[in-house]
Scaffold this active site. Structure first.
Site, PDB file in Angstrom:
ATOM      1  CB  SER A  45      -0.974   0.019   1.171  1.00 43.75           C
ATOM      2  OG  SER A  45      -0.297   0.212   2.379  1.00 43.75           O
ATOM      3  CE  LYS A  88      -3.142   1.729   4.762  1.00 41.36           C
ATOM      4  NZ  LYS A  88      -2.851   0.873   3.654  1.00 41.36           N
TER       5      LYS A  88
END
Length: 171
Positions: A45, A88
């Site tokens: 990710s 993230k």
């Protein structure tokens, strides 16, 4: 008498060792909880910024002093699985208007980040489960801010800006 002295000395050394172990364990716990920790990242990710098995340093002080900013990479507890941590990038802070659709969508949708929350997205938008899936993330789930990459050695150093341009700056 001789064996009693030996036993007393052995018990004293053992208790001294246990005492030092507890002391250093408490110091280590405080360091990891309030200063920072080394984190091994996995998953696609955050590519290309952070790849599988990269080791990063995540500092905890920013979280405690509410110094997380747009563009920072954070380690947080997953909103969908509290046993898992996620890595993230912060795209929006409370009160910010963020785009909730993917870059390929023709019609763009937006939402406001509620008070006490942040909007998190992976740098690899095509292969990231993030706030676009589970919504705004409570600030309390943030564990730390990633300062720099330690491994692999050839990529050691500070982390780059978001490669996808999804962060909207106020300034």
């Amino acid at each position: 008498m001789y064996s009693f002295d030996m036993i007393r000395r052995a018990v004293g050394k053992t208790l001294g060792f246990v005492g030092y172990t507890i002391q250093y364990g408490c110091i280590a716990h405080c360091a990891f909880e309030y200063i920072g920790e080394l984190v091994t990242c996995s998953g696609p990710s955050m590519q290309p910024t952070i790849t599988n098995y990269d080791v990063v340093f995540s500092e905890r002080l920013s979280r405690h002093f509410y110094r997380i900013e747009k563009g920072d990479i954070v380690i947080a507890k997953s909103p969908s699985d509290p046993k898992m941590n996620i890595c993230k990038r912060v795209i929006g802070l409370e009160g910010d208007k963020v785009c909730t659709s993917s870059p390929s969508d023709i019609f763009k949708t937006h939402t406001y980040v509620p008070k006490g929350h942040v909007w998190l997205e992976g740098d690899n938008l095509k292969n990231s489960t993030d706030s676009r899936s589970y919504g705004p993330v409570p600030y309390a789930l943030i564990r730390g801010r990633v300062c720099f990459k330690l491994w692999p050695l050839e990529k050691c150093g500070s982390l780059q800006e978001s490669p996808n341009g999804r962060i909207l700056r106020d300034d």
